[in-house]
Design an enzyme around this catalytic site. Structure first.
Site, short mmCIF file in Angstrom:
data_model
loop_
_atom_site.label_atom_id
_atom_site.label_comp_id
_atom_site.label_asym_id
_atom_site.label_seq_id
_atom_site.Cartn_x
_atom_site.Cartn_y
_atom_site.Cartn_z
N MET A 1 0.84 -1.19 0.00
CA MET A 1 0.00 0.00 0.00
C MET A 1 0.88 1.25 0.00
SD MET A 1 -2.89 1.31 2.74
CE MET A 1 -4.00 -0.08 2.54
N TRP B 1 2.16 1.77 -3.43
CA TRP B 1 1.10 2.26 -4.31
C TRP B 1 1.01 3.78 -4.27
CZ3 TRP B 1 -3.50 4.62 -2.37
CH2 TRP B 1 -4.36 5.06 -3.37
N HIS B 2 1.23 4.37 -3.11
CA HIS B 2 1.15 5.83 -3.01
C HIS B 2 2.27 6.50 -3.79
CE1 HIS B 2 -1.57 5.09 0.48
NE2 HIS B 2 -2.14 6.18 0.01
N GLY B 3 3.40 5.84 -3.93
CA GLY B 3 4.49 6.44 -4.68
C GLY B 3 5.83 5.82 -4.31
#
Length: 420
Positions: free
Chosen positions: A332, A335-337
């Site tokens: 996760m 996924w944000h960066g």
């Protein structure tokens, strides 16, 4: 086509009261039709396409073409796997299909780090659409999703209220809502809730968040950077101000999306449920960005646990769940960066959930021994509940400070001259 899109204004979803006035006017025929027990499928899609065009108008026109290419790609992946799954079920084909569905998002996320610039494949909302298609492929593998046709798929993908930033809906739930037109009484109840969500969203986003980001956060941020060091009191203040702003801004947006969905006769799931009243991190993730949290729970965490237990990777089930927590939350974070603070944020919550899970098991063991000894179980009342909320709130705020990227600026990119 390009010149036409460039001539359009660029309207960010739910960005201004003016946007709402135009949107609600465009939705009026849909409201009247639903009140009469009917849907206007063609008109609904025209409204979605029209506002999506405005979302990608002006200087953002290339994103419109990226969206078109993305929809074609995902249609090929989803329907190719659906056709394959009707006769065969090889795990390598499944993994390849999931990878292909996620590939555009992976490229968009990695491009800034590898090439130093954003990918032309990127557009506002690509993450949330990818969650939808990856979930569909996984549900096809499970046999829960068997008959998907092209038009309902496109309608699900470009559903206007949620296309840019969620909440993340599931195809079967969405389709059931769409095919079952609400009764007049049910729809009136939905409109009542829609008004409440939109008004509360306006309070959160246009008033509270606006005040924080305009008047509160900037001077605190400057003072924190001027103070410098590893940590300072202004950084602590920034942590709380930014954490609250993130909540009110995103929760306000989510309420707008849910409210407009209700206006269109679709009960999109809510995304936030008083997260700062969570008594532990597990409870927090059942309240914060719920559609994302539940997506990772269902399609990453549970599948990791199942796979590791099936292959007996670890003998101990608790070790299995702990590893799954860490991998799930780290993913996760990625996924944000691809920045250290996003990854650390994910690991932080992964470790936090492991500790949370350990304490729950430890408490059960202690209470079992106390019961055998004829003693009362450990206290579980409003006071212990309040202590849990207090601790969880501050742990979450610390994690949001990491997530904000401010520490990266403070420690490594602080160009503000510090006072002598």
């Amino acid at each position: 086509m390009s010149s036409f899109l460039q001539s359009l204004p660029n309207w960010q979803p739910y960005g201004t009261p003016h946007y709402f006035s135009i949107l609600l006017l465009a939705l009026l025929p849909i409201v009247i039709a639903l009140f009469l027990g009917k849907r206007l499928p063609i008109y609904e899609e025209l409204v979605s396409i029209g506002f999506i065009s405005l979302m990608f108008g002006g200087t953002h026109y290339k994103q419109f073409f990226a969206l078109l290419g993305y929809l074609i790609w995902q249609s090929l992946v989803v329907f190719a796997y659906q056709g394959y799954r009707k006769k065969y079920d090889h795990h390598l084909v499944f993994y390849l299909s999931v990878l292909l569905a996620a590939l555009p998002l992976i490229i968009v996320k990695l491009a800034p780090t590898i090439f130093g610039s954003n990918s032309l494949l990127g557009f506002l909302g690509i993450s949330y659409l990818t969650f939808k298609t990856v979930a569909m492929v996984m549900e096809m593998r499970d046999g829960e999703l068997t008959e998907v046709t092209l038009w309902p798929f496109i309608r699900f993908m470009i559903f206007l209220p949620t296309i840019s930033s969620g909440p993340i809906d599931r195809y079967r739930r969405f389709q059931q809502d769409y095919l079952k037109v609400p009764s007049r009484d049910d729809y009136l109840s939905m409109l009542e809730k829609a008004v409440w969500y939109i008004m509360l969203g306006a309070l959160y986003k246009f008033i509270i968040s606006h005040m924080l980001v305009t008047y509160v956060i900037p001077p605190i941020k400057l003072a924190a950077l001027a103070d410098g060091g590893l940590i300072n009191w202004h950084t602590i203040l920034y942590m709380y101000a930014w954490g609250f702003d993130l909540f009110f801004d995103f929760a306000g947006y989510s309420m707008f999306a849910v409210g407009i969905s209700y206006v269109m006769g679709i009960k999109t799931p809510i995304n936030f449920n008083k997260p700062f009243l969570a008594r532990d991190l597990k409870d927090f993730w059942n309240r914060w960005h719920m559609s994302l949290s539940f997506w990772f729970r269902d399609f990453v965490f549970m599948r990791l646990v199942y796979t590791m237990m099936k292959r007996k990777v670890f003998k101990n089930r608790n070790t299995t769940s702990s590893v799954a927590y860490l991998l799930n939350m780290t993913l996760m974070g990625f996924w944000h960066g691809i920045h250290w603070y996003y990854i650390v944020y994910g690991i932080f919550h992964g470790v936090g959930l492991i500790i949370n899970d350990w304490w729950i098991r430890k408490k059960k063991t202690i209470n079992k021994k106390r019961k055998q000894a004829g003693q009362q179980p450990l206290a579980d009342n409003k006071w212990t509940h309040g202590i849990g909320i207090f601790i969880t709130f501050h742990v979450v705020m610390l994690s949001l400070l990491i997530f904000s990227g401010f520490l990266d600026t403070l420690w490594f990119h602080n160009f503000i001259r510090q006072p002598k």
